[in-house]
Design an enzyme around this catalytic site. Sequence first.
Site: not given
Length: 447
Positions: A134, A389, A421, A423
């Site tokens: 991300c 996103h 954040c 993954g």
Amino acid sequence: MDRAINRQRVLLQHLAPSSESSQIVSSSICAAGDSAAYERSASFGDDVVIVAAYRTPLCKSKRGGFKDTLPDDLLATVLKAVLDTSKIDPSEVGDIVVGTVLARGSQRASECRMAAFYAGFPETVPLRTVNRQCSSGLQAVADVVAAIRAGFYDIGIGAGLESMTADPMAWDGSINPKTHIFSQAQDCLLPMGITSENVAHRFGVSREEQDQAAVESHRKAAAATAAGRFKDEIIPVKTKIVDPKTGEEKEVTISVDDGIRPGTSLSGLAKLKPAFKKDGTTTAGNSSQVTDGAGAVLLMKRSVAVKKGLPILGVFRSFAAVGVDPAVMGVGPAVAIPAAVKSAGLQLDDIDLFEINEAFASQFVYCAKKLELDPSKINVNGGAIALGHPLGATGARCVATLLHEMKRRGRDCRFGVVSMCIGTGMGAAAVFERGDAVDQLTNVKGF
């Protein structure tokens, strides 16, 4: 008295003539009145600055405005925009780095190289992709900054691309049996929604807090759209929409984000069932949207930008990537933001604006509360719950949104942070300074 005398001495040193070039500033602490003890860069002219930052509209995957748009066409649009607006010679670009997550690596790398040709770059300009999930778009920007600082080249582009229509989230292939031995390796395989539930449960984030964050995201994004605050960062995309029933193609120009729901309410969100766990609190309404989009950021040494007469939108000050527990990967910004801010020689109170990716309301609420951030400084134009996103593009999108908002606010906004954040248990953050907020007397520590 001693402090006043020392401050006067520092000011006099700044004003004293130097036998060296006026561009060279020695490494020292500036005590001449700034709100924190900012360290000087080795050279003011060597600052890495942003002169352009753009994004496409963000559209719902499979249902939105880009459902029939090829990924390379999205990227080409923003790459061409940075060339058209800056008027730089494309052959001067030392590298293009594109953050991208879901597509097969070799295919996406080829698509991105093709997009560069569509945009007008010559064959001499190289391109590569980067995948830190991300944060990939932000990582691409940071990689370009690092390369410019290392002297590999003076001008580069950090970009991001994701078509979640073309490349849905899925695991391809078998799973190593060793994961049964290593619990943290197992947790790397957890669905992102379960990690959201873990954050909510472990840190006591209620369903109502999450739904309220979602309402605020949509409210602020709708207000920003209505006020035209995204117009400076969005590049309209000429594309086509195919009628799924008739197959008829219609030429369209997509110029606004299509996931924002202005009428979102607590009562409406309360009706939604948990999406990942029977007795959970994470729903489709308080999670980020699955989205298509792209963004691009043009960076160069300050001395090059000044020589070319280009306006400076922002200065890249610091970057941090950190590791956290994969089971609660959403806490990443709570660790990464302090690390990046400290690296810039700043304190959290020095930051005027934050763009924190709203992967899930649970982790967004936790991070804001953990860092005791002023809500009026965070995602002032909405976040990923409303906007979407597109994994690889989010970092570049956030940079564009932050810097254009900082420019609008002018002298009331000097420093901003982008964070998200990641993954498998990581977080990333970067600190930016408004382009016209710095001179050689207030130049902070570089990354």
